[in-house]
Scaffold this motif. Structure first.
Motif, PDB file in Angstrom:
ATOM      1  N   ALA A   1      38.740   4.325 -15.014  1.00  0.00           N
ATOM      2  CA  ALA A   1      39.860   3.550 -15.559  1.00  0.00           C
ATOM      3  C   ALA A   1      41.151   3.842 -14.796  1.00  0.00           C
ATOM      4  O   ALA A   1      41.893   2.918 -14.423  1.00  0.00           O
ATOM      5  CB  ALA A   1      40.034   3.855 -17.049  1.00  0.00           C
ATOM      6  N   ASP A   2      41.454   5.114 -14.552  1.00  0.00           N
ATOM      7  CA  ASP A   2      42.675   5.475 -13.814  1.00  0.00           C
ATOM      8  C   ASP A   2      42.652   4.900 -12.403  1.00  0.00           C
ATOM      9  O   ASP A   2      43.673   4.419 -11.889  1.00  0.00           O
ATOM     10  CB  ASP A   2      42.813   7.005 -13.747  1.00  0.00           C
ATOM     11  N   THR A   3      41.486   4.952 -11.761  1.00  0.00           N
ATOM     12  CA  THR A   3      41.365   4.446 -10.396  1.00  0.00           C
ATOM     13  C   THR A   3      41.571   2.938 -10.350  1.00  0.00           C
ATOM     14  O   THR A   3      42.290   2.420  -9.490  1.00  0.00           O
ATOM     15  CB  THR A   3      39.980   4.803  -9.828  1.00  0.00           C
ATOM     16  N   LEU A   4      40.954   2.215 -11.279  1.00  0.00           N
ATOM     17  CA  LEU A   4      41.136   0.760 -11.328  1.00  0.00           C
ATOM     18  C   LEU A   4      42.596   0.396 -11.582  1.00  0.00           C
ATOM     19  O   LEU A   4      43.127  -0.554 -10.994  1.00  0.00           O
ATOM     20  CB  LEU A   4      40.254   0.159 -12.425  1.00  0.00           C
ATOM     21  N   ALA A   5      43.256   1.153 -12.466  1.00  0.00           N
ATOM     22  CA  ALA A   5      44.668   0.887 -12.759  1.00  0.00           C
ATOM     23  C   ALA A   5      45.504   1.016 -11.482  1.00  0.00           C
ATOM     24  O   ALA A   5      46.389   0.202 -11.210  1.00  0.00           O
ATOM     25  CB  ALA A   5      45.169   1.838 -13.840  1.00  0.00           C
ATOM     26  N   PHE A   6      45.225   2.031 -10.695  1.00  0.00           N
ATOM     27  CA  PHE A   6      45.960   2.235  -9.438  1.00  0.00           C
ATOM     28  C   PHE A   6      45.699   1.088  -8.466  1.00  0.00           C
ATOM     29  O   PHE A   6      46.628   0.525  -7.874  1.00  0.00           O
ATOM     30  CB  PHE A   6      45.550   3.569  -8.803  1.00  0.00           C
ATOM     31  N   MET A   7      44.427   0.713  -8.288  1.00  0.00           N
ATOM     32  CA  MET A   7      44.085  -0.329  -7.327  1.00  0.00           C
ATOM     33  C   MET A   7      44.663  -1.683  -7.746  1.00  0.00           C
ATOM     34  O   MET A   7      45.163  -2.440  -6.911  1.00  0.00           O
ATOM     35  CB  MET A   7      42.567  -0.417  -7.174  1.00  0.00           C
TER      36      MET A   7
ATOM     37  N   ASN B   1      43.755 -18.033 -12.200  1.00  0.00           N
ATOM     38  CA  ASN B   1      45.034 -17.380 -11.958  1.00  0.00           C
ATOM     39  C   ASN B   1      44.835 -15.890 -11.746  1.00  0.00           C
ATOM     40  O   ASN B   1      43.777 -15.335 -12.040  1.00  0.00           O
ATOM     41  CB  ASN B   1      46.023 -17.656 -13.093  1.00  0.00           C
ATOM     42  N   VAL B   2      45.888 -15.249 -11.223  1.00  0.00           N
ATOM     43  CA  VAL B   2      45.775 -13.840 -10.840  1.00  0.00           C
ATOM     44  C   VAL B   2      45.385 -12.966 -12.026  1.00  0.00           C
ATOM     45  O   VAL B   2      44.543 -12.080 -11.918  1.00  0.00           O
ATOM     46  CB  VAL B   2      47.110 -13.352 -10.224  1.00  0.00           C
ATOM     47  N   GLY B   3      46.005 -13.230 -13.188  1.00  0.00           N
ATOM     48  CA  GLY B   3      45.692 -12.415 -14.358  1.00  0.00           C
ATOM     49  C   GLY B   3      44.234 -12.494 -14.728  1.00  0.00           C
ATOM     50  O   GLY B   3      43.591 -11.480 -15.026  1.00  0.00           O
ATOM     51  N   ALA B   4      43.668 -13.718 -14.703  1.00  0.00           N
ATOM     52  CA  ALA B   4      42.264 -13.887 -15.057  1.00  0.00           C
ATOM     53  C   ALA B   4      41.349 -13.181 -14.064  1.00  0.00           C
ATOM     54  O   ALA B   4      40.324 -12.629 -14.442  1.00  0.00           O
ATOM     55  CB  ALA B   4      41.923 -15.375 -15.123  1.00  0.00           C
ATOM     56  N   ILE B   5      41.721 -13.194 -12.785  1.00  0.00           N
ATOM     57  CA  ILE B   5      40.904 -12.537 -11.760  1.00  0.00           C
ATOM     58  C   ILE B   5      40.804 -11.045 -12.038  1.00  0.00           C
ATOM     59  O   ILE B   5      39.720 -10.465 -12.011  1.00  0.00           O
ATOM     60  CB  ILE B   5      41.522 -12.789 -10.364  1.00  0.00           C
ATOM     61  N   PHE B   6      41.928 -10.410 -12.319  1.00  0.00           N
ATOM     62  CA  PHE B   6      41.898  -8.978 -12.574  1.00  0.00           C
ATOM     63  C   PHE B   6      41.287  -8.655 -13.936  1.00  0.00           C
ATOM     64  O   PHE B   6      40.769  -7.552 -14.140  1.00  0.00           O
ATOM     65  CB  PHE B   6      43.311  -8.385 -12.469  1.00  0.00           C
ATOM     66  N   LYS B   7      41.337  -9.609 -14.867  1.00  0.00           N
ATOM     67  CA  LYS B   7      40.719  -9.365 -16.168  1.00  0.00           C
ATOM     68  C   LYS B   7      39.186  -9.333 -16.068  1.00  0.00           C
ATOM     69  O   LYS B   7      38.508  -8.890 -16.995  1.00  0.00           O
ATOM     70  CB  LYS B   7      41.153 -10.444 -17.163  1.00  0.00           C
ATOM     71  N   GLN B   8      38.611  -9.830 -14.941  1.00  0.00           N
ATOM     72  CA  GLN B   8      37.154  -9.708 -14.759  1.00  0.00           C
ATOM     73  C   GLN B   8      36.755  -8.235 -14.642  1.00  0.00           C
ATOM     74  O   GLN B   8      35.720  -7.812 -15.155  1.00  0.00           O
ATOM     75  CB  GLN B   8      36.693 -10.458 -13.501  1.00  0.00           C
ATOM     76  N   ASP B   9      37.579  -7.457 -13.935  1.00  0.00           N
ATOM     77  CA  ASP B   9      37.309  -6.027 -13.822  1.00  0.00           C
ATOM     78  C   ASP B   9      37.405  -5.337 -15.180  1.00  0.00           C
ATOM     79  O   ASP B   9      36.667  -4.392 -15.464  1.00  0.00           O
ATOM     80  CB  ASP B   9      38.291  -5.377 -12.839  1.00  0.00           C
ATOM     81  N   VAL B  10      38.350  -5.794 -16.018  1.00  0.00           N
ATOM     82  CA  VAL B  10      38.488  -5.218 -17.359  1.00  0.00           C
ATOM     83  C   VAL B  10      37.219  -5.483 -18.164  1.00  0.00           C
ATOM     84  O   VAL B  10      36.707  -4.605 -18.855  1.00  0.00           O
ATOM     85  CB  VAL B  10      39.726  -5.802 -18.080  1.00  0.00           C
ATOM     86  N   TYR B  11      36.703  -6.731 -18.082  1.00  0.00           N
ATOM     87  CA  TYR B  11      35.460  -7.075 -18.795  1.00  0.00           C
ATOM     88  C   TYR B  11      34.314  -6.187 -18.299  1.00  0.00           C
ATOM     89  O   TYR B  11      33.557  -5.614 -19.099  1.00  0.00           O
ATOM     90  CB  TYR B  11      35.121  -8.551 -18.581  1.00  0.00           C
TER      91      TYR B  11
ATOM     92  N   ALA C   1      40.938  -8.079  -6.458  1.00  0.00           N
ATOM     93  CA  ALA C   1      40.318  -7.287  -7.526  1.00  0.00           C
ATOM     94  C   ALA C   1      39.003  -6.720  -6.999  1.00  0.00           C
ATOM     95  O   ALA C   1      38.621  -6.968  -5.858  1.00  0.00           O
ATOM     96  CB  ALA C   1      40.068  -8.171  -8.748  1.00  0.00           C
ATOM     97  N   HIS C   2      38.307  -5.920  -7.818  1.00  0.00           N
ATOM     98  CA  HIS C   2      37.008  -5.426  -7.373  1.00  0.00           C
ATOM     99  C   HIS C   2      36.021  -6.580  -7.329  1.00  0.00           C
ATOM    100  O   HIS C   2      35.384  -6.843  -6.317  1.00  0.00           O
ATOM    101  CB  HIS C   2      36.489  -4.330  -8.317  1.00  0.00           C
ATOM    102  N   GLY C   3      35.867  -7.287  -8.449  1.00  0.00           N
ATOM    103  CA  GLY C   3      35.054  -8.490  -8.479  1.00  0.00           C
ATOM    104  C   GLY C   3      33.577  -8.283  -8.693  1.00  0.00           C
ATOM    105  O   GLY C   3      32.852  -9.225  -8.982  1.00  0.00           O
ATOM    106  N   ASN C   4      33.080  -7.057  -8.527  1.00  0.00           N
ATOM    107  CA  ASN C   4      31.641  -6.807  -8.685  1.00  0.00           C
ATOM    108  C   ASN C   4      31.414  -5.418  -9.272  1.00  0.00           C
ATOM    109  O   ASN C   4      30.536  -4.687  -8.849  1.00  0.00           O
ATOM    110  CB  ASN C   4      30.938  -6.945  -7.332  1.00  0.00           C
ATOM    111  N   LEU C   5      32.254  -5.053 -10.251  1.00  0.00           N
ATOM    112  CA  LEU C   5      32.190  -3.712 -10.832  1.00  0.00           C
ATOM    113  C   LEU C   5      30.968  -3.583 -11.730  1.00  0.00           C
ATOM    114  O   LEU C   5      30.751  -4.400 -12.623  1.00  0.00           O
ATOM    115  CB  LEU C   5      33.458  -3.435 -11.635  1.00  0.00           C
ATOM    116  N   LYS C   6      30.174  -2.567 -11.495  1.00  0.00           N
ATOM    117  CA  LYS C   6      28.980  -2.295 -12.302  1.00  0.00           C
ATOM    118  C   LYS C   6      28.577  -0.847 -12.084  1.00  0.00           C
ATOM    119  O   LYS C   6      29.057  -0.176 -11.156  1.00  0.00           O
ATOM    120  CB  LYS C   6      27.850  -3.241 -11.916  1.00  0.00           C
TER     121      LYS C   6
END
Length: 650
Positions: free
Chosen positions: A474-480, A539-549, A490-495
């Motif tokens: 979580a901390d690492t994703l927040a930084f990136m 939009n940019v927010g939705a793109i980064f929210k994929q990593d949150v999901y 964004a990462h786009g393929n986090l698993k």
């Protein structure tokens, strides 16, 4: 009589504690008001009439502007007063750092761009719990006091854009420091030997530093060191040996020789003749080398064509099996019959530690034995064992990625600039018209997916380890996300299969940023742990929210011990169980048997459910997620420490 006495003692104790709490609140309020008076030169209206800073309110209960408190203990944790005009005042850390109710809980101070002057900077050392200190954009002068070395918990320090001078204290003794910004000052002397492997930001440009840049300092670009005339060593082009020679020549004045006009003409003639001879020799050498290089290139092309033919038959058998010990899939994919010339002309671009990987060539990857680790929708991953230089690498072959070679190169260079200790950096990359390769260091301890799969085979995966991995990711994703939000990467393929484990079993996020915006938006599933990322728009927010999901699905895997082919299935199952109020049923049985705190598991489950909300707008930001997960982890650590202390006393 005894009961009456006991009641009286409890009554007295209650009022003693209550009175002490009120006393602490009063001391804290008075100290903060005095601190503001020093900053503003007794201008109480500088923060505005509704700031709350007055004698008739309390900092924590009445939410003073710029003050953040721990609402459980009503103690001050942060003071953030950036951008106010404090030019007529002065900074005196004694006011807050000498007051126990504040100094014992105070962790964050930011007074950026306030045009402040220093009055007693030495006293900042008494705020021993500080983790963040931001004093950039002021008028502090003089040297940095040795008391800064007492800030053992300091992680981020910004003293940029001031008038500080003198030699830096040995800040490398602060082991947890990960950010140091000191540009635009007049600091001198040598740069301390920081542990640059832990740093995420570093800048000492526009100062008077001298000497050699410490080892691993070249992890940061030239812009971090520019305009220090006496500084030398990588990444600067200035070598230390030449610098010392220049300095020595300046120290010894030599008498100037006077020449007549005829002597000047004679020596000029000699010089021109010599220059013509040298140019002729260089021209001959250049022609010979060009001819030799052309012959070598033609022979390499023929050799690569032969290699492609040899590997062609082996590729077919490798495609039919999951794993193997042949490198044919890499070589034949990259060098096809119709683009062998293009493949040979492209070189392997080394990003990380050029010295360590100076012997690594494109041909090495083709000739080395390779083991297929896994296939996905966007490519395959191989374990490659090179002999020269001897190293084990992980090579990602990306296919069907609609991005030009130049854009791919820009993205790789951008990701190489944004470093984090828990993001697996690419060692090198290769790009041709149809194929792209990414080279990483192979991680022997496997991935989070393998740890989760081991639970089914009765392998141990403790609650504290799961929580630590979750907080680290979580901390690492927040930084990136913070660093790359303007670049829309964004990462786009986090698993869980992309979260690798280093030699210390710490999480390393792999394959960051390998999917374009369009691919993230149209992706329905990915391989291995096939998470589905529902989105509403691009939009940019939705793109980064994929990593949150995706991170929410990983939290569910850590809590349930289940790894399913589809992240939506796991999320839907958990939500359906919670709807029936069977909360305990979702948790991994081994965690319950271990005695993990049910309260903290439920808290983490609530974070995960927020992350997998179907609506991107309803999901929290990754910064909010990181704060929540870190808080749960810290509470768990304190609980473990308290239990250990109790056991020791018993």
């Amino acid at each position: 009589m005894f009961k009456l006495l006991t009641f009286a003692l409890l009554f007295i104790s209650f009022f003693y504690i209550l009175d002490k709490a009120r006393c602490n609140e009063t001391v804290t309020r008075d100290a903060l008001l005095k601190f503001l008076a020093e900053l503003s030169n007794n201008n109480s209206t500088i923060l505005g009439t509704n700031s709350g800073w007055n004698l008739t309110s309390e900092p924590c209960k009445d939410n003073w502007l710029g003050v953040t408190c721990n609402m459980k203990t009503l103690s001050v944790e942060k003071i953030i007063l950036d951008g106010y005009d404090f030019s007529s005042g002065a900074f005196d850390a004694t006011t807050i750092c000498n007051v126990e109710p504040i100094a014992d809980t105070f962790v964050f101070l930011s007074l950026e761009n306030g045009l402040l002057q220093g009055k007693n900077l030495d006293s900042i050392g008494r705020c021993k719990h500080l983790t963040h200190l931001f004093l950039g954009g002021n008028r502090f002068s003089g040297s940095i006091p040795q008391s800064f070395l007492r800030l053992n918990n300091l992680k981020r320090l910004d003293i940029s854009n001031n008038e500080l001078s003198g030699v830096l204290p040995d800040l490398s003794r602060i082991s947890g420091l990960i950010e140091f910004e000191a540009q635009n000052n007049q600091l001198s002397g040598e740069i301390p030997e920081f542990d640059f492997s832990n740093f995420v930001a570093f800048n000492v440009s526009f100062n008077n530093f001298s000497g050699l840049i410490p080892p691993e300092g070249d992890r940061f670009p030239v812009s971090s060191y520019t305009n220090n005339p006496l500084l030398c060593g990588a990444p600067l082009a200035r070598k230390c040996s030449s610098l010392s020679e220049d300095s020595e020549s300046d120290d010894h004045d030599k008498p100037k020789s006077s020449f007549s006009r005829d002597e000047i003409l004679m020596y000029s003639g000699y010089f021109l003749i010599g220059l013509a001879v040298i140019l002729g020799i260089l021209l001959c050498v250049y022609k010979k080398r060009k001819q030799k290089k052309q012959k070598k290139k033609e022979s390499r092309i023929e050799e690569m064509k032969k290699m492609a033919t040899i590997y062609h038959d082996t590729t077919t058998s490798m495609d039919q099996s999951k794993k193997g010990t042949s490198n044919s899939d890499i070589s034949s994919a990259v060098i096809s019959s119709n683009e062998s010339n293009t493949a040979v002309s492209q070189s392997l671009v080394v990003l990380t530690s050029p010295e360590a990987y100076s012997g690594l060539r494109f041909e090495n990857l083709l000739k080395a034995p390779a083991e297929l680790l896994g296939r996905g929708k966007h490519g395959s991953m191989y374990k490659v064992m090179c002999d020269n230089p001897k190293m084990t690498l992980a090579v990602k072959r990306i296919k069907d990625w609609s991005i030009s070679g130049s854009e791919f190169k820009k993205r790789m260079q951008k990701l190489n600039q944004i470093r984090h200790p828990n993001v697996l950096p690419a060692v090198a990359f290769y790009s041709s018209r149809q194929e792209k390769l990414l080279v990483y260091e192979y991680q022997n301890n496997g991935s989070l997916l393998q740890l989760l799969q081991g639970i089914q085979r009765d392998q141990t995966f403790h609650w504290s380890s799961r929580l630590s991995i979750a907080a680290g990711v979580a901390d690492t994703l927040a930084f990136m996300h913070q660093e790359l939000q303007h670049d829309r990467i964004a990462h786009g393929n986090l698993k869980s299969s992309n979260i690798l484990l280093n030699k210390n079993m710490e999480p390393m996020i792999g394959e960051y940023g390998l999917m374009s915006i369009a691919e993230i938006s149209t992706t329905t599933t990915t391989s291995n742990s096939n998470y589905v990322f529902p989105i509403a728009d691009e939009n940019v927010g939705a793109i980064f929210k994929q990593d949150v999901y995706a991170f929410g699905v990983i939290l569910l895997e850590l809590l349930t011990g289940k790894v399913q082919n589809n992240g939506i299935e796991l999320a839907s199952w958990v939500v359906s169980v919670l709807r029936e109020e069977w909360t305990v049923e979702v948790f991994d049985r081994t965690l319950i048997q271990e005695g993990a705190s049910e309260e903290r598991m439920v808290n983490l489950l609530q974070v995960a459910v927020k992350c997998v909300n179907h609506s991107p707008e309803a999901r929290p930001s990754i910064n909010q997620v990181a704060l929540m997960v870190t808080t749960i982890r810290d509470e768990d650590d304190r609980s473990i420490d308290a239990s250990a202390s109790t056991s020791t006393i018993i």
